[in-house]
Design an enzyme around this catalytic site. Sequence first.
Site, mmCIF file in Angstrom:
data_model
loop_
_atom_site.group_PDB
_atom_site.id
_atom_site.type_symbol
_atom_site.label_atom_id
_atom_site.label_comp_id
_atom_site.label_asym_id
_atom_site.label_seq_id
_atom_site.Cartn_x
_atom_site.Cartn_y
_atom_site.Cartn_z
ATOM 1 C CG ASP A 92 16.906 -1.543 -21.057
ATOM 2 O OD1 ASP A 92 16.325 -2.390 -21.594
ATOM 3 O OD2 ASP A 92 17.099 -1.294 -20.010
ATOM 4 C CG ASP A 276 15.137 -6.261 -21.384
ATOM 5 O OD1 ASP A 276 15.439 -5.422 -22.095
ATOM 6 O OD2 ASP A 276 15.337 -6.594 -20.390
#
Length: 391
Positions: A92, A276
């Site tokens: 992440d 992201d």
Amino acid sequence: MKTFLLLLLVLLELGQAPGALHRVPLSRRESLRKKLRAQGQLTELWKSQNLNMDQCSTIQSANEPLINYLDMEYFGTISIGSPPQNFTVIFDTGSSNLWVPSVYCTSPACQTHPVFHPSLSSTYREVGNSFSIQYGTGSLTGIIGADQVSVEGLTVVGQQFGESVQEPGKTFVHAEFDGILGLGYPSLAAGGVTPVFDNMMAQNLVALPMFSVYMSSNPGGSGSELTFGGYDPSHFSGSLNWVPVTKQAYWQIALDGIQVGDSVMFCSEGCQAIVDTGTSLITGPPGKIKQLQEALGATYVDEGYSVQCANLNMMLDVTFIINGVPYTLNPTAYTLLDFVDGMQVCSTGFEGLEIQPPAGPLWILGDVFIRQFYAVFDRGNNRVGLAPAVP
């Protein structure tokens, strides 16, 4: 010798220093949204997280909105400790901590996933500090320990990580992932922990201070990978467009504008976005996303915005202009296909998410975007490289 040095410099420029590329295969599995929808529990999640899908927004602000992980399909494997204990994680770039479930966790989610046993690792060291990460309306809490963390042959010594002892609600029970490995900047890390990639750089485990992500569009996701220490030109066409990071927390960059069809509809005077890997969709301010859904002809139904699958070839393209370069998503690229009760359902890959100042407002370019555009995250020069991904 001169020839070798010249070749080395060329390879470094290409992000391919000898022995630099450490590839982490990413598997693609059924998303949490699809699982919950199939079990008839998706509406229950909206209510439990205070979500209003008609407005496409999270009502309460959160450090890590749980909705971001609903459509996550790409996962990798890491190990912690000696002997190794394996976990499936989301890599992440929108967070900076590593956490996995602890053997001391009593939450329902910890009963359905592997848990870390510190007593079984000869290299484990207790740190003892507590940590907390807000997810939607609940907190994930735990303690911080330290141990060796291995990712496809790269072993980080003394890595501090979170051992969760409480996980919020029932959502993580059904998740395909056990934990999260954050690849954001240190300023985002809860508890002042040094992120995994920072330790990789400090311990000279990577030849170049960068990593890259390729997410395959095919249903099985074969070939998807996270690469530490450089990038692989075979995964993209043309040249990388290097975009400066505007704020070193998330991988935040500037958008010059967002076009719908041939018209600039949003960010005509510029705005901020983050790239992201830990957000499955493309998100933006709820009011803007609602306008976008209407422009695309999407209609609100039960648990989100849907479009007619038969009309994809008539829908408008959506283009993000970044550093002067257009990145166009055609309807097939930004539409998610699902089956509900045997019927084909198409929904847009856009969702409203309110990120309050000082962090926001922000657009988030998640996996829907990254599937189409190979992404390189360069810590050495604080920039993001983007180029069309090769299918």
